[in-house]
Design an enzyme around this catalytic site. Sequence first.
Site, PDB file in Angstrom:
ATOM      1  N   LYS A 139       0.871  -1.325   0.060  1.00 52.42           N
ATOM      2  CA  LYS A 139      -0.155  -0.059   0.041  1.00 52.42           C
ATOM      3  C   LYS A 139       1.002   1.142  -0.106  1.00 52.42           C
ATOM      4  O   LYS A 139       1.968   1.216   0.581  1.00 52.42           O
ATOM      5  CB  LYS A 139      -0.995  -0.146   1.414  1.00 52.42           C
TER       6      LYS A 139
ATOM      7  N   GLU B 186      -7.719  12.216  13.175  1.00 51.44           N
ATOM      8  CA  GLU B 186      -7.114  10.943  13.457  1.00 51.44           C
ATOM      9  C   GLU B 186      -6.002  11.128  14.498  1.00 51.44           C
ATOM     10  O   GLU B 186      -5.175  12.113  14.577  1.00 51.44           O
ATOM     11  CB  GLU B 186      -5.920  10.487  12.194  1.00 51.44           C
TER      12      GLU B 186
ATOM     13  N   GLU C 251     -11.812  11.164  -3.673  1.00 53.66           N
ATOM     14  CA  GLU C 251     -11.605  11.154  -2.246  1.00 53.66           C
ATOM     15  C   GLU C 251     -10.884  12.438  -1.656  1.00 53.66           C
ATOM     16  O   GLU C 251     -11.122  12.730  -0.762  1.00 53.66           O
ATOM     17  CB  GLU C 251     -11.059   9.789  -2.216  1.00 53.66           C
TER      18      GLU C 251
ATOM     19  N   GLU D 109      -7.304  -2.276   3.373  1.00 49.68           N
ATOM     20  CA  GLU D 109      -6.749  -1.039   3.715  1.00 49.68           C
ATOM     21  C   GLU D 109      -6.555  -0.861   4.993  1.00 49.68           C
ATOM     22  O   GLU D 109      -5.472  -0.404   5.642  1.00 49.68           O
ATOM     23  CB  GLU D 109      -7.325   0.253   3.117  1.00 49.68           C
TER      24      GLU D 109
ATOM     25  N   LYS E 299     -11.980  15.081   1.052  1.00 45.37           N
ATOM     26  CA  LYS E 299     -11.349  15.543   2.251  1.00 45.37           C
ATOM     27  C   LYS E 299     -10.974  16.758   2.462  1.00 45.37           C
ATOM     28  O   LYS E 299     -10.922  17.394   3.328  1.00 45.37           O
ATOM     29  CB  LYS E 299      -9.931  14.405   2.248  1.00 45.37           C
TER      30      LYS E 299
END
Length: 438
Positions: free
Chosen positions: A185, A235, A413, A279, A417
């Site tokens: 990834k 986060e 995406e 993911e 964001k």
Amino acid sequence: MTDLSQAIAQLVDSLSTLSPIPHQLSVCFLWPEEVDPIEWLDAQPIYPKFYWQTRDGREEVMALGQVKTFTDPAAAENVLSTNQRIWGGRSFDGRTARNQRCLQSFFFLPQIEVARQDDTWTLTVNLGDDLLKTQAALSKVTMAHPTLSPPECHILSTEHSPSFPDWSAMIDRALTHIEQTDLQKVVLARKTSLSLDRPVSAAQLLKASRDQNRANFHFMLALDEKHCFVGSTPERLFNRHGEDLSTEALAGTIGRGKSAEDDLALAKWLLNDSKNVYENRLVVDDISSRLASHCQTLTIEKTPHLVRLRKVQHLKRAIDAALNKGVSSATLLDTLQPTAAIAGLPREDAVAFIVENEPFARGWYSGSVGYLSAECSEFCVAIRSALMMGDSLQLFAGAGIVPGSVAESEWKELDRKMSTLLSLLTPIPDSTLEKRAG
């Protein structure tokens, strides 16, 4: 109860009679309800300045001025006294061949720390050898707090780095790399540079974001008047209290629906989408393997749960650990940053691919910001962030690329964001323009 002006006067009086000199003085006070802390901080003429609000809203801090600065958090931990906190963060790629101008890390022990824990406010000064310097800093604190208007402006130009064709080519290279090498990834990012018709201050954007983007960490790091890094991130990198550690895997994203039914359908899709679940699992596996040698026990949430934000929905799994004795916060920063959620896996391979392929240096974006102390530390991951310089603004966002990723959907995406902050820039009302013209 003492107000802030009285608390400052009380500390100034105390400074003239201290013997021996302690490391720190604190006094509780009553914050005036009519004053917005961000507006108060913006009015202060003391740098560096740092704003912090935790994701649950229970803690809010404004740190001003510097007693000491540190470029090595491990060195800072060795000299901090009880209850002292240093504020700042670590960049993604500072002090590398790619990004010599940005610091690898910057932390400062503030002269003045104004902090709220739930409803209790505390004014703290950290003392060095020069008490006159501390008194001078306290004398500069102003109770003036001009009201900040919303960040109204017109965007004159928008430039994406990379452009969409270059983004598509970069995604193709990443997927080929994943197929042919050990790379599982890689998180690839975009910088969007906006030219505005008037300056917008970091405090204006931060206040608007705090008011609208609930359930986020909010931060601002201003080293001087001209350059400011600001963000509202969902986060957490980690929270440590003694030997108790909390971290998380936040990976997997979908937008919000236009109705409750749309929202629910999107949420169900995300929770069952194999690409996004995979993911998220990669991030969990990376964090748990990195922490294994530093902890006695590790508890991982069995399945992802949904986190709903204003513009997006994420998959998240909580991870808790009981640390081995003596594990420092600096060690945890080294261990966990950069996470698989903002770099990729394996970490070294992913970072190498990013450095070779992304057309810009990330700097503070996707680094970490927060505080550390001997007793506890907390850092968030610096995503949903912007670098602000007067009438120019740089926004950043990234997307995790794994087998099955499609350039167009990943680009969308990034748009979702970035809209966390971009949507706060509102066009100037016609009535305002007419008044100015008149």
